[in-house]
Design an enzyme around this catalytic site. Sequence first.
Site, PDB file in Angstrom:
ATOM      1  N   TYR A  39      29.988  77.207  -7.692  1.00 32.18           N
ATOM      2  CA  TYR A  39      28.765  77.191  -6.878  1.00 32.18           C
ATOM      3  C   TYR A  39      28.978  76.303  -5.652  1.00 32.18           C
ATOM      4  O   TYR A  39      28.736  76.729  -4.514  1.00 32.18           O
ATOM      5  CB  TYR A  39      27.593  76.671  -7.713  1.00 32.18           C
ATOM      6  CG  TYR A  39      26.366  76.283  -6.934  1.00 32.18           C
ATOM      7  CD1 TYR A  39      26.181  74.968  -6.509  1.00 32.18           C
ATOM      8  CD2 TYR A  39      25.390  77.221  -6.624  1.00 32.18           C
ATOM      9  CE1 TYR A  39      25.049  74.593  -5.788  1.00 32.18           C
ATOM     10  CE2 TYR A  39      24.258  76.857  -5.907  1.00 32.18           C
ATOM     11  CZ  TYR A  39      24.097  75.545  -5.485  1.00 32.18           C
ATOM     12  OH  TYR A  39      22.981  75.172  -4.774  1.00 32.18           O
TER      13      TYR A  39
HETATM   14  N1  LIG Z   1      15.835  74.413  -6.283  1.00 31.37           N
HETATM   15  C1  LIG Z   1      16.490  73.337  -5.872  1.00 31.37           C
HETATM   16  O1  LIG Z   1      16.171  72.194  -6.268  1.00 31.37           O
HETATM   17  C2  LIG Z   1      17.623  73.479  -4.904  1.00 31.37           C
HETATM   18  C3  LIG Z   1      17.846  74.679  -4.229  1.00 31.37           C
HETATM   19  N2  LIG Z   1      18.893  74.771  -3.339  1.00 31.37           N
HETATM   20  C4  LIG Z   1      19.099  76.047  -2.621  1.00 31.37           C
HETATM   21  O2  LIG Z   1      17.869  76.486  -2.054  1.00 31.37           O
HETATM   22  C5  LIG Z   1      17.758  77.914  -2.178  1.00 31.37           C
HETATM   23  C6  LIG Z   1      16.500  78.264  -2.956  1.00 31.37           C
HETATM   24  O3  LIG Z   1      16.576  77.633  -4.250  1.00 31.37           O
HETATM   25  P1  LIG Z   1      15.727  78.258  -5.486  1.00 31.37           P
HETATM   26  O4  LIG Z   1      14.427  78.717  -4.981  1.00 31.37           O
HETATM   27  O5  LIG Z   1      15.802  77.302  -6.606  1.00 31.37           O
HETATM   28  O6  LIG Z   1      16.610  79.544  -5.784  1.00 31.37           O
HETATM   29  P2  LIG Z   1      16.597  80.488  -7.097  1.00 31.37           P
HETATM   30  O7  LIG Z   1      17.602  79.971  -8.077  1.00 31.37           O
HETATM   31  O8  LIG Z   1      15.203  80.682  -7.513  1.00 31.37           O
HETATM   32  O9  LIG Z   1      17.241  81.850  -6.472  1.00 31.37           O
HETATM   33  C7  LIG Z   1      16.599  82.503  -5.415  1.00 31.37           C
HETATM   34  C8  LIG Z   1      16.763  83.978  -5.585  1.00 31.37           C
HETATM   35  O10 LIG Z   1      18.131  84.373  -5.395  1.00 31.37           O
HETATM   36  C9  LIG Z   1      18.213  85.693  -5.877  1.00 31.37           C
HETATM   37  N3  LIG Z   1      19.572  86.065  -6.229  1.00 31.37           N
HETATM   38  C10 LIG Z   1      20.426  85.411  -7.045  1.00 31.37           C
HETATM   39  N4  LIG Z   1      21.572  86.103  -7.168  1.00 31.37           N
HETATM   40  C11 LIG Z   1      21.437  87.236  -6.414  1.00 31.37           C
HETATM   41  C12 LIG Z   1      22.251  88.356  -6.143  1.00 31.37           C
HETATM   42  N5  LIG Z   1      23.478  88.464  -6.674  1.00 31.37           N
HETATM   43  N6  LIG Z   1      21.772  89.323  -5.323  1.00 31.37           N
HETATM   44  C13 LIG Z   1      20.524  89.220  -4.784  1.00 31.37           C
HETATM   45  N7  LIG Z   1      19.704  88.186  -4.996  1.00 31.37           N
HETATM   46  C14 LIG Z   1      20.158  87.213  -5.809  1.00 31.37           C
HETATM   47  C15 LIG Z   1      17.295  85.765  -7.112  1.00 31.37           C
HETATM   48  O11 LIG Z   1      16.606  87.006  -7.069  1.00 31.37           O
HETATM   49  P3  LIG Z   1      15.840  87.644  -8.346  1.00 31.37           P
HETATM   50  O12 LIG Z   1      15.024  86.509  -8.927  1.00 31.37           O
HETATM   51  O13 LIG Z   1      14.998  88.728  -7.757  1.00 31.37           O
HETATM   52  O14 LIG Z   1      16.933  88.107  -9.281  1.00 31.37           O
HETATM   53  C16 LIG Z   1      16.368  84.557  -6.942  1.00 31.37           C
HETATM   54  O15 LIG Z   1      15.003  84.880  -6.943  1.00 31.37           O
HETATM   55  C17 LIG Z   1      19.039  78.390  -2.840  1.00 31.37           C
HETATM   56  O16 LIG Z   1      19.972  78.815  -1.872  1.00 31.37           O
HETATM   57  C18 LIG Z   1      19.538  77.149  -3.566  1.00 31.37           C
HETATM   58  O17 LIG Z   1      20.948  77.167  -3.773  1.00 31.37           O
HETATM   59  C19 LIG Z   1      19.772  73.742  -3.122  1.00 31.37           C
HETATM   60  C20 LIG Z   1      19.590  72.547  -3.780  1.00 31.37           C
HETATM   61  C21 LIG Z   1      18.476  72.318  -4.664  1.00 31.37           C
HETATM   62  N1  LIG Z   2      20.061  78.907  -6.599  1.00 28.07           N
HETATM   63  C1  LIG Z   2      19.770  77.676  -7.003  1.00 28.07           C
HETATM   64  N2  LIG Z   2      20.488  76.643  -6.562  1.00 28.07           N
HETATM   65  C2  LIG Z   2      20.207  75.396  -7.021  1.00 28.07           C
HETATM   66  C3  LIG Z   2      19.157  75.172  -7.920  1.00 28.07           C
HETATM   67  C4  LIG Z   2      18.396  76.294  -8.353  1.00 28.07           C
HETATM   68  O1  LIG Z   2      17.444  76.165  -9.162  1.00 28.07           O
HETATM   69  N3  LIG Z   2      18.756  77.508  -7.874  1.00 28.07           N
HETATM   70  N4  LIG Z   2      18.860  73.922  -8.383  1.00 28.07           N
HETATM   71  C5  LIG Z   2      19.603  72.870  -8.042  1.00 28.07           C
HETATM   72  C6  LIG Z   2      19.253  71.552  -8.664  1.00 28.07           C
HETATM   73  O2  LIG Z   2      17.932  71.191  -8.325  1.00 28.07           O
HETATM   74  C7  LIG Z   2      20.164  70.417  -8.308  1.00 28.07           C
HETATM   75  O3  LIG Z   2      20.009  70.132  -6.942  1.00 28.07           O
HETATM   76  C8  LIG Z   2      19.758  69.204  -9.116  1.00 28.07           C
HETATM   77  O4  LIG Z   2      20.684  68.173  -8.904  1.00 28.07           O
HETATM   78  C9  LIG Z   2      20.761  72.996  -7.123  1.00 28.07           C
HETATM   79  N5  LIG Z   2      20.931  74.340  -6.629  1.00 28.07           N
END
Ligand SMILES: NC(=O)C1=CN([C@@H]2O[C@H](COP(=O)(O)OP(=O)(O)OC[C@H]3O[C@@H](n4cnc5c(N)ncnc54)[C@H](OP(=O)(O)O)[C@@H]3O)[C@@H](O)[C@H]2O)C=CC1
Ligand SMILES: Nc1nc2c(c(=O)[nH]1)N=C([C@H](O)[C@@H](O)CO)CN2
Length: 237
Positions: A149
């Site tokens: 990742y």
């Molecule tokens: N949440 C956090 O604390 C953090 C988030 N981030 C970044 O911020 C962004 C948003 O995070 P978050 O809302 O938690 O994200 P999620 O983990 O909820 O993923 C967002 C969406 O990505 C879609 N997805 C995953 N794999 C695929 C694929 N192969 N093809 C098409 N769509 C795909 C999923 O669609 P579906 O549900 O329809 O399958 C999902 O709804 C991400 O890029 C994440 O890496 C970074 C650090 C911390």
């Molecule tokens: N696609 C996602 N990316 C990440 C997620 C997640 O829920 N979906 N969550 C994290 C964590 O919050 C991490 O930042 C905690 O240390 C990171 N990326």
Amino acid sequence: MSASPILITGGAQRLGRHCAERLVEDGHPVIISYRRERPELEAMRRRGIVALYADFSSEAGILDFIARLKDETQSLRAIVHNASDWTPDRQGDEAGADFERLFRVHMQAPYLINLHGRELLEACGEPQRDIVHMTDYVVQKGSKQHAAYAATKAGLANLTLSFAAMYAPAIQVNAIAPALIMLGADDDQAYAEQARAKSVMGMVPGPGVVYQSLRYLLDNRYVTGITLPVDGGRHLR
Ligand SMILES: NC(=O)C1=CN([C@@H]2O[C@H](COP(=O)(O)OP(=O)(O)OC[C@H]3O[C@@H](n4cnc5c(N)ncnc54)[C@H](OP(=O)(O)O)[C@@H]3O)[C@@H](O)[C@H]2O)C=CC1
Ligand SMILES: Nc1nc2c(c(=O)[nH]1)N=C([C@H](O)[C@@H](O)CO)CN2
């Protein structure tokens, strides 16, 4: 001329959904991509959000989505690459397939969508056009449990620099690098405390802080090629 839409990939839940709904409240037309149909999508559609199916786990799937996007709109105000898969590393036979899947969603999809999306962004009649990559704080330090990742997010971070140089001055290209923003549905109290303790701010802020960062990039005509940290001072621990 009506305003050009903003595309958020993976916008059916959590941060992407929050930003999609805030953008609609701020008057922007919004297109999201989704992979799994769910009841929440009906609520989003009722708010005028266009939801396009996308599975970025193969090049064919990425190109299929791009064709659907071009059928849907002739211009875009911005593209937010939010879709992401936070799969932890697995040993054994799944490791290679896991790495490839994360490469496709975090690197190949943004790369191909940016290449094909250039003409849509340049057709936007507004003075500013943006591409925003959602990366992650772990790009800076790696991850013992999420190495694939982190590596593929690092690739996305590097694409920010290349596309910013290629697309200036017509299109601004930046990244947002969050740390803990939202917990997962299955995270227990012990995990939450451990995750909070990783940053000096010691909080789980929720998606509003990401929208504030996206708003800053969308409203600033003089910022390109940067990564905006939104991490609670994670680097100070
Ligand atoms: N949440 C956090 O604390 C953090 C988030 N981030 C970044 O911020 C962004 C948003 O995070 P978050 O809302 O938690 O994200 P999620 O983990 O909820 O993923 C967002 C969406 O990505 C879609 N997805 C995953 N794999 C695929 C694929 N192969 N093809 C098409 N769509 C795909 C999923 O669609 P579906 O549900 O329809 O399958 C999902 O709804 C991400 O890029 C994440 O890496 C970074 C650090 C911390
Ligand atoms: N696609 C996602 N990316 C990440 C997620 C997640 O829920 N979906 N969550 C994290 C964590 O919050 C991490 O930042 C905690 O240390 C990171 N990326």
